[in-house]
Design an enzyme around this catalytic site. Structure first.
Site, PDB file in Angstrom:
ATOM      1  N   THR A  22       0.860  -1.190   0.000  1.00 26.44           N
ATOM      2  CA  THR A  22       0.000   0.000   0.000  1.00 26.44           C
ATOM      3  C   THR A  22       0.888   1.229   0.000  1.00 26.44           C
ATOM      4  O   THR A  22       1.812   1.322   0.810  1.00 26.44           O
ATOM      5  CB  THR A  22      -0.890   0.057   1.259  1.00 26.44           C
ATOM      6  OG1 THR A  22      -0.068   0.013   2.431  1.00 26.44           O
ATOM      7  CG2 THR A  22      -1.920  -1.056   1.277  1.00 26.44           C
ATOM      8  N   ASN A  33       1.518   4.534   1.300  1.00 25.74           N
ATOM      9  CA  ASN A  33       1.021   5.300   2.445  1.00 25.74           C
ATOM     10  C   ASN A  33       1.242   6.780   2.160  1.00 25.74           C
ATOM     11  O   ASN A  33       2.361   7.191   1.897  1.00 25.74           O
ATOM     12  CB  ASN A  33       1.787   4.926   3.718  1.00 25.74           C
ATOM     13  CG  ASN A  33       1.708   3.443   4.052  1.00 25.74           C
ATOM     14  OD1 ASN A  33       1.366   2.626   3.207  1.00 25.74           O
ATOM     15  ND2 ASN A  33       2.019   3.099   5.280  1.00 25.74           N
ATOM     16  N   GLU A  86      -3.939   4.777   2.847  1.00 23.29           N
ATOM     17  CA  GLU A  86      -3.145   3.691   2.272  1.00 23.29           C
ATOM     18  C   GLU A  86      -3.819   3.200   1.012  1.00 23.29           C
ATOM     19  O   GLU A  86      -4.958   2.746   1.040  1.00 23.29           O
ATOM     20  CB  GLU A  86      -3.068   2.534   3.246  1.00 23.29           C
ATOM     21  CG  GLU A  86      -2.360   2.921   4.512  1.00 23.29           C
ATOM     22  CD  GLU A  86      -1.838   1.707   5.247  1.00 23.29           C
ATOM     23  OE1 GLU A  86      -1.731   0.637   4.613  1.00 23.29           O
ATOM     24  OE2 GLU A  86      -1.564   1.845   6.425  1.00 23.29           O
TER      25      GLU A  86
HETATM   26  C1  LIG Z   1      -8.572  -1.863   1.011  1.00 22.99           C
HETATM   27  C2  LIG Z   1      -7.970  -1.830   2.377  1.00 22.99           C
HETATM   28  C3  LIG Z   1      -8.781  -2.019   3.477  1.00 22.99           C
HETATM   29  C4  LIG Z   1      -8.257  -2.003   4.763  1.00 22.99           C
HETATM   30  N1  LIG Z   1      -9.076  -2.202   5.831  1.00 22.99           N
HETATM   31  C5  LIG Z   1      -8.566  -2.206   7.077  1.00 22.99           C
HETATM   32  C6  LIG Z   1      -9.423  -2.412   8.225  1.00 22.99           C
HETATM   33  O1  LIG Z   1     -10.644  -2.580   8.109  1.00 22.99           O
HETATM   34  N2  LIG Z   1      -8.854  -2.422   9.451  1.00 22.99           N
HETATM   35  C7  LIG Z   1      -7.504  -2.242   9.631  1.00 22.99           C
HETATM   36  O2  LIG Z   1      -7.052  -2.276  10.759  1.00 22.99           O
HETATM   37  N3  LIG Z   1      -6.671  -2.017   8.571  1.00 22.99           N
HETATM   38  C8  LIG Z   1      -7.176  -1.999   7.317  1.00 22.99           C
HETATM   39  N4  LIG Z   1      -6.342  -1.789   6.231  1.00 22.99           N
HETATM   40  C9  LIG Z   1      -4.943  -1.368   6.465  1.00 22.99           C
HETATM   41  C10 LIG Z   1      -3.938  -2.474   6.619  1.00 22.99           C
HETATM   42  O3  LIG Z   1      -3.972  -2.854   7.957  1.00 22.99           O
HETATM   43  C11 LIG Z   1      -2.596  -1.848   6.241  1.00 22.99           C
HETATM   44  O4  LIG Z   1      -2.488  -1.800   4.872  1.00 22.99           O
HETATM   45  C12 LIG Z   1      -1.444  -2.514   6.908  1.00 22.99           C
HETATM   46  O5  LIG Z   1      -1.336  -1.908   8.156  1.00 22.99           O
HETATM   47  C13 LIG Z   1      -0.114  -2.408   6.154  1.00 22.99           C
HETATM   48  O6  LIG Z   1       0.537  -1.218   6.490  1.00 22.99           O
HETATM   49  P1  LIG Z   1       1.935  -0.771   5.847  1.00 22.99           P
HETATM   50  O7  LIG Z   1       1.680  -0.367   4.443  1.00 22.99           O
HETATM   51  O8  LIG Z   1       2.366   0.392   6.681  1.00 22.99           O
HETATM   52  O9  LIG Z   1       2.838  -1.976   5.923  1.00 22.99           O
HETATM   53  C14 LIG Z   1      -6.856  -1.793   4.953  1.00 22.99           C
HETATM   54  C15 LIG Z   1      -6.039  -1.594   3.822  1.00 22.99           C
HETATM   55  C16 LIG Z   1      -6.567  -1.616   2.552  1.00 22.99           C
HETATM   56  C17 LIG Z   1      -5.663  -1.411   1.384  1.00 22.99           C
HETATM   57  N1  LIG Z   2      -0.009  -2.595  -6.077  1.00 27.03           N
HETATM   58  C1  LIG Z   2       0.638  -1.677  -5.353  1.00 27.03           C
HETATM   59  N2  LIG Z   2      -0.053  -0.729  -4.676  1.00 27.03           N
HETATM   60  C2  LIG Z   2       0.604   0.192  -3.930  1.00 27.03           C
HETATM   61  N3  LIG Z   2       1.943   0.244  -3.802  1.00 27.03           N
HETATM   62  C3  LIG Z   2       2.691  -0.664  -4.460  1.00 27.03           C
HETATM   63  C4  LIG Z   2       2.073  -1.658  -5.258  1.00 27.03           C
HETATM   64  N4  LIG Z   2       3.041  -2.433  -5.791  1.00 27.03           N
HETATM   65  C5  LIG Z   2       4.210  -1.960  -5.347  1.00 27.03           C
HETATM   66  N5  LIG Z   2       4.039  -0.872  -4.558  1.00 27.03           N
HETATM   67  C6  LIG Z   2       5.143  -0.149  -3.909  1.00 27.03           C
HETATM   68  O1  LIG Z   2       5.196  -0.629  -2.564  1.00 27.03           O
HETATM   69  C7  LIG Z   2       5.233   0.457  -1.652  1.00 27.03           C
HETATM   70  C8  LIG Z   2       4.477   0.146  -0.367  1.00 27.03           C
HETATM   71  O2  LIG Z   2       4.837  -1.100   0.186  1.00 27.03           O
HETATM   72  P1  LIG Z   2       4.382  -1.514   1.633  1.00 27.03           P
HETATM   73  O3  LIG Z   2       4.715  -2.968   1.775  1.00 27.03           O
HETATM   74  O4  LIG Z   2       2.979  -1.111   1.887  1.00 27.03           O
HETATM   75  O5  LIG Z   2       5.351  -0.736   2.542  1.00 27.03           O
HETATM   76  P2  LIG Z   2       5.235   0.669   3.294  1.00 27.03           P
HETATM   77  O6  LIG Z   2       3.866   1.228   3.060  1.00 27.03           O
HETATM   78  O7  LIG Z   2       5.501   0.314   4.708  1.00 27.03           O
HETATM   79  O8  LIG Z   2       6.319   1.498   2.672  1.00 27.03           O
HETATM   80  C9  LIG Z   2       4.594   1.618  -2.388  1.00 27.03           C
HETATM   81  O9  LIG Z   2       5.057   2.856  -1.946  1.00 27.03           O
HETATM   82  C10 LIG Z   2       5.010   1.347  -3.836  1.00 27.03           C
HETATM   83  O10 LIG Z   2       6.279   1.907  -4.109  1.00 27.03           O
HETATM   84 MG   LIG Z   3       2.049   0.649   2.811  1.00 30.45          MG
END
Ligand SMILES: Cc1cc2nc3c(=O)[nH]c(=O)nc-3n(C[C@H](O)[C@H](O)[C@H](O)COP(=O)(O)O)c2cc1C
Ligand SMILES: Nc1ncnc2c1ncn2[C@@H]1O[C@H](COP(=O)(O)OP(=O)(O)O)[C@@H](O)[C@H]1O
Ligand SMILES: [Mg+2]
Length: 190
Positions: free
Chosen positions: A29, A31, A94
């Site tokens: 995702t 962020n 995200e």
């Molecule tokens: C479509 C979508 C729905 C989500 N729904 C929830 C949710 O209902 N509850 C929650 O705690 N996190 C939810 N998340 C967030 C995830 O917990 C989050 O992507 C995860 O913490 C990874 O974080 P990072 O990108 O910092 O690693 C959702 C994420 C996405 C993309």
């Molecule tokens: N399908 C995708 N959707 C969003 N980000 C993606 C995707 N594929 C690769 N990425 C890359 O991955 C990064 C996010 O990875 P993630 O595992 O969520 O780590 P974090 O959010 O902790 O940096 C994005 O910033 C982007 O560069």
């Molecule tokens: Mg992320």
């Protein structure tokens, strides 16, 4: 201030990691900061949404394709909020980018491999939110969270496949001026 006592030699329960760890959902995702969100979009409540994302084609080159306004425009699903499962204290946005709607959906099956693009850290991104899916929830397990996000991807995909929504991704020559303006904004980078 650091507490005035020696450090523990280990951290975390002996029996193994405890929720929300291990923390790798396998769902990338992007962020993005939510600092100005409540000022600019006060009506945008926390929850899960679908929409369209464009990446700056001058910076981002997709795998196996030339970077053009069309190849850097994607369907997306996103969460805005505090991720109750992780108990975040700051609100975050995200975005999970999905493959083009013309490709088979990787999330149609249980335990899917979520779509992954080449990393695009530092690339400007435009996001247009087109609909609301559900509120954010806490979960009993990471598997339950992943399964709900998988279903979110499918709901987003089916929602965006409808004619009046696909027009934000592809110009069918029948879109209103408003939709054309939105699509032009999406793919316009300085
Ligand atoms: C479509 C979508 C729905 C989500 N729904 C929830 C949710 O209902 N509850 C929650 O705690 N996190 C939810 N998340 C967030 C995830 O917990 C989050 O992507 C995860 O913490 C990874 O974080 P990072 O990108 O910092 O690693 C959702 C994420 C996405 C993309
Ligand atoms: N399908 C995708 N959707 C969003 N980000 C993606 C995707 N594929 C690769 N990425 C890359 O991955 C990064 C996010 O990875 P993630 O595992 O969520 O780590 P974090 O959010 O902790 O940096 C994005 O910033 C982007 O560069
Ligand atoms: Mg992320």
């Amino acid at each position: 201030m650091r507490p005035d006592k020696p450090r523990d030699a280990v951290a975390g329960p002996d029996a193994g990691p405890e929720a929300p760890y291990p923390k790798d959902l396998g769902i990338p995702t992007a962020n993005i900061p939510a600092d100005n969100l409540s000022v600019e979009h006060p009506d945008l409540t926390t929850g899960v949404y679908y929409g369209v994302v464009a990446l700056d084609p001058k910076k981002f080159v997709p795998d196996g394709a030339e970077a053009t306004a069309q190849t850097t425009l994607f369907p997306a699903v996103l969460s805005i909020g505090y991720n109750p499962f992780y108990k975040n204290e700051v609100r975050s946005v995200e975005i999970h980018i999905m493959p083009p709607l013309t490709q088979p959906s990787p999330t149609a099956v249980p335990q899917p491999k979520f779509h992954r693009l080449p990393d695009f850290y530092g690339t400007e991104l435009h996001l247009l939110i087109l609909g609301y899916i559900r509120p954010e929830f806490d979960y009993v397990s990471m598997e339950a969270l992943i399964e709900d996000i998988r279903v979110d991807c499918e709901v987003a995909r089916q929602s965006l496949l409808r004619e009046a929504y696909q027009r934000y991704l592809v110009d069918d020559g029948k879109a209103s001026e408003e939709v054309n303006a939105a699509r032009n904004w999406l793919v316009s980078f300085p």
